[in-house]
Design a protein around this motif. Structure first.
Motif, PDB file in Angstrom:
ATOM      1  N   ARG A  50       0.453   2.003  10.983  1.00 31.71           N
ATOM      2  CA  ARG A  50       1.121   1.133  10.014  1.00 31.71           C
ATOM      3  C   ARG A  50       1.727   1.916   8.849  1.00 31.71           C
ATOM      4  N   VAL A  51       1.793   3.224   8.986  1.00 32.67           N
ATOM      5  CA  VAL A  51       2.208   4.039   7.852  1.00 32.67           C
ATOM      6  C   VAL A  51       3.616   3.689   7.378  1.00 32.67           C
ATOM      7  N   ASN A  52       4.483   3.228   8.275  1.00 30.50           N
ATOM      8  CA  ASN A  52       5.845   2.873   7.873  1.00 30.50           C
ATOM      9  C   ASN A  52       5.904   1.578   7.077  1.00 30.50           C
ATOM     10  N   ASP A  53       4.796   0.856   7.010  1.00 30.88           N
ATOM     11  CA  ASP A  53       4.737  -0.367   6.212  1.00 30.88           C
ATOM     12  C   ASP A  53       4.354  -0.096   4.765  1.00 30.88           C
ATOM     13  N   VAL A  54       4.002   1.148   4.470  1.00 25.96           N
ATOM     14  CA  VAL A  54       3.561   1.487   3.113  1.00 25.96           C
ATOM     15  C   VAL A  54       4.733   1.338   2.142  1.00 25.96           C
ATOM     16  N   ALA A  55       4.497   0.610   1.049  1.00 24.45           N
ATOM     17  CA  ALA A  55       5.533   0.393   0.034  1.00 24.45           C
ATOM     18  C   ALA A  55       5.186   1.029  -1.302  1.00 24.45           C
ATOM     19  N   SER A  56       3.901   1.312  -1.534  1.00 21.80           N
ATOM     20  CA  SER A  56       3.530   1.932  -2.801  1.00 21.80           C
ATOM     21  C   SER A  56       2.199   2.642  -2.667  1.00 21.80           C
ATOM     22  N   LEU A  57       2.017   3.642  -3.511  1.00 19.20           N
ATOM     23  CA  LEU A  57       0.750   4.372  -3.583  1.00 19.20           C
ATOM     24  C   LEU A  57       0.359   4.518  -5.045  1.00 19.20           C
ATOM     25  N   GLU A  58      -0.945   4.477  -5.274  1.00 24.85           N
ATOM     26  CA  GLU A  58      -1.482   4.682  -6.610  1.00 24.85           C
ATOM     27  C   GLU A  58      -2.583   5.722  -6.537  1.00 24.85           C
ATOM     28  N   PHE A  59      -2.514   6.701  -7.451  1.00 26.53           N
ATOM     29  CA  PHE A  59      -3.501   7.768  -7.511  1.00 26.53           C
ATOM     30  C   PHE A  59      -4.181   7.662  -8.875  1.00 26.53           C
ATOM     31  N   LYS A  60      -5.385   7.112  -8.874  1.00 24.90           N
ATOM     32  CA  LYS A  60      -6.081   6.810 -10.122  1.00 24.90           C
ATOM     33  C   LYS A  60      -7.169   7.826 -10.384  1.00 24.90           C
ATOM     34  N   ARG A  61      -7.147   8.389 -11.598  1.00 23.03           N
ATOM     35  CA  ARG A  61      -8.167   9.327 -12.048  1.00 23.03           C
ATOM     36  C   ARG A  61      -8.703   8.875 -13.397  1.00 23.03           C
ATOM     37  N   ALA A  62      -9.774   9.516 -13.812  1.00 24.74           N
ATOM     38  CA  ALA A  62     -10.323   9.203 -15.131  1.00 24.74           C
ATOM     39  C   ALA A  62      -9.294   9.497 -16.219  1.00 24.74           C
ATOM     40  N   ALA A  63      -8.456  10.518 -16.002  1.00 23.72           N
ATOM     41  CA  ALA A  63      -7.476  10.933 -17.007  1.00 23.72           C
ATOM     42  C   ALA A  63      -6.201  10.098 -16.991  1.00 23.72           C
ATOM     43  N   GLY A  64      -5.995   9.275 -15.968  1.00 23.71           N
ATOM     44  CA  GLY A  64      -4.781   8.476 -15.896  1.00 23.71           C
ATOM     45  C   GLY A  64      -4.394   8.161 -14.466  1.00 23.71           C
ATOM     46  N   THR A  65      -3.312   7.429 -14.319  1.00 27.25           N
ATOM     47  CA  THR A  65      -2.874   6.947 -13.010  1.00 27.25           C
ATOM     48  C   THR A  65      -1.435   7.343 -12.745  1.00 27.25           C
ATOM     49  N   VAL A  66      -1.168   7.793 -11.525  1.00 23.76           N
ATOM     50  CA  VAL A  66       0.188   8.077 -11.065  1.00 23.76           C
ATOM     51  C   VAL A  66       0.530   7.053  -9.988  1.00 23.76           C
ATOM     52  N   SER A  67       1.667   6.375 -10.150  1.00 20.14           N
ATOM     53  CA  SER A  67       2.095   5.372  -9.175  1.00 20.14           C
ATOM     54  C   SER A  67       3.482   5.714  -8.655  1.00 20.14           C
ATOM     55  N   VAL A  68       3.661   5.597  -7.350  1.00 18.08           N
ATOM     56  CA  VAL A  68       4.962   5.821  -6.729  1.00 18.08           C
ATOM     57  C   VAL A  68       5.254   4.657  -5.792  1.00 18.08           C
ATOM     58  N   ALA A  69       6.542   4.420  -5.544  1.00 13.53           N
ATOM     59  CA  ALA A  69       6.913   3.274  -4.720  1.00 13.53           C
ATOM     60  C   ALA A  69       8.158   3.584  -3.912  1.00 13.53           C
ATOM     61  N   ARG A  70       8.276   2.902  -2.792  1.00 11.96           N
ATOM     62  CA  ARG A  70       9.480   3.030  -1.972  1.00 11.96           C
ATOM     63  C   ARG A  70      10.575   2.154  -2.587  1.00 11.96           C
ATOM     64  N   TRP A  71      11.756   2.729  -2.737  1.00 17.30           N
ATOM     65  CA  TRP A  71      12.895   2.011  -3.312  1.00 17.30           C
ATOM     66  C   TRP A  71      14.110   2.293  -2.435  1.00 17.30           C
ATOM     67  N   GLY A  72      14.367   1.405  -1.500  1.00 17.82           N
ATOM     68  CA  GLY A  72      15.411   1.663  -0.523  1.00 17.82           C
ATOM     69  C   GLY A  72      15.015   2.830   0.362  1.00 17.82           C
ATOM     70  N   ASP A  73      15.865   3.843   0.401  1.00 16.39           N
ATOM     71  CA  ASP A  73      15.577   5.032   1.204  1.00 16.39           C
ATOM     72  C   ASP A  73      14.844   6.107   0.404  1.00 16.39           C
ATOM     73  N   LEU A  74      14.549   5.824  -0.860  1.00 18.20           N
ATOM     74  CA  LEU A  74      13.921   6.820  -1.721  1.00 18.20           C
ATOM     75  C   LEU A  74      12.491   6.427  -2.066  1.00 18.20           C
TER      76      LEU A  74
END
Length: 350
Positions: free
Chosen positions: A47-71
């Motif tokens: 199902r990896v092609n269904d992934v639309a966003s990822l969140e990487f949460k740490r004690a120091a903060g969170t990084v979030s990325v998302a699919r936007w069209g082809d990017l």
């Protein structure tokens, strides 16, 4: 019974007990190996092609990325593009992660392998959350310490599923960069330092400076308006200015319209022999240098119309650069704010 006989029987008993314990351990280890060699997130790779966003949460903060069209982009950085190869590696690792052996199930020991809850004090773990386009969670995993393999082996990592106290050692390598800027596409431009014929600077206090070359064959730049009693600094110092747009990488980025409360530092223009002109506006905020860029096609020194290639290049550069304000490394920002004293020095007495 004689003492020697008692000692001998005791020894036999210890040997027998030790042998039995060892065999039991071997059987348990063999069983554990068969049970443990499993995919950590069954079905995820399909199902990896269904992934639309990822969140990487740490004690120091969170990084979030998302699919936007082809990017793939970073929403809290105005949807600026992120490095696809980093996203791909983490998704593939999650899908192919295979357990090697079971580790501790005691929460008070989780911090030793860095799979403690990210909300714990001084936590070093990373909670990776994956969602689909509907915002439904597809997978979650707490990623801990990396374990390097011997030469020729495969590196491993300690992991744990949220809500499950059992930790595992698994085969796989994540690329969990702690700073948001480390996920971004860092290259701003790479325009060769040999293209410029004229480089000019102006400052809010009225100070100006400019460098020029008569033709592309001239190796070293002249400093225009050289005062009497002064000489140009060594070519390595002066010519380096021309590399401002070469291998130019960002430290951070924000939409240009969102960069406010800055102090103007300098404006510079880099003009090429074939009609491309690059404009840079440098400002300072909280001790950091930020730049906005634009491009245009200008007539050459002889008044000749700019080449069509320069027009096309300027259009492409504007589409890429104009929406953004870029935080620059200080050493690179220095090339966009030259003053006369940066380029000349007192003439040596003969």
């Amino acid at each position: 019974m004689r003492p020697n006989t008692v000692v001998a029987l005791g020894a036999v008993t210890l040997i027998a007990t030790g042998t039995a314990a060892y065999l039991a351990y071997q059987r348990a280890a063999a069983t554990l190996g068969r049970v443990a060699s499993e995919t950590v997130l069954p079905g995820f790779i399909a199902r990896v092609n269904d992934v639309a966003s990822l969140e990487f949460k740490r004690a120091a903060g969170t990084v979030s990325v998302a699919r936007w069209g082809d990017l793939w982009v970073m929403p809290d950085h105005g949807n600026y593009p992120v490095r696809y190869e980093v996203i791909k590696q983490n998704l593939v690792t999650m899908g192919e992660l295979t357990t090697v052996e079971a580790k501790t199930a005691k929460p008070d020991l989780h911090d030793r392998i860095e799979v403690e809850d990210v909300t714990a004090k001084d936590a070093k773990s990373t909670l990776v959350s994956v969602k689909d386009a509907q915002g439904q969670t597809m997978a979650e995993l707490i990623v801990g310490k990396r374990r390097y393999a011997p030469i020729g082996g495969k590196d491993m990592v300690y992991v744990r599923k949220p809500g499950d106290n059992r930790a595992w050692l698994a085969v796989g390598v994540f690329d969990l960069r702690p700073q948001a800027s480390e996920w971004l596409v860092r290259e701003i431009s790479n325009v060769s330092d040999r293209r410029w014929r004229l480089i000019s600077f102006s400052h809010p206090d009225g100070a100006t400076a400019s460098l020029s070359r008569k033709d592309v064959e001239q190796q070293n730049y002249d400093v225009d308006g050289l005062p009497e009693g002064r000489q140009i600094k060594p070519p390595g110092v002066v010519n380096a200015t021309a590399s401002a747009f070469e291998f130019l990488n960002l430290d951070d980025v924000t939409p240009a319209g969102q960069l406010t409360d800055t102090t103007p530092v300098a404006t510079s223009v880099f003009e090429s022999f074939d009609g491309l002109a690059m404009n840079a506006v440098l400002s300072e905020k909280d001790g950091a240098f930020w730049a906005t860029f634009s491009a245009e096609a200008r007539p050459g020194a002889d008044g000749a119309a700019p080449a069509d290639t320069a027009k096309d290049e300027a259009a492409a550069l504007n589409e890429k650069l104009r929406p953004w304000a870029y935080k620059l490394p200080e050493w690179k920002a220095n090339f966009f704010k030259r003053k006369m004293d940066d380029l000349i020095e007192a003439a040596k007495q003969s």
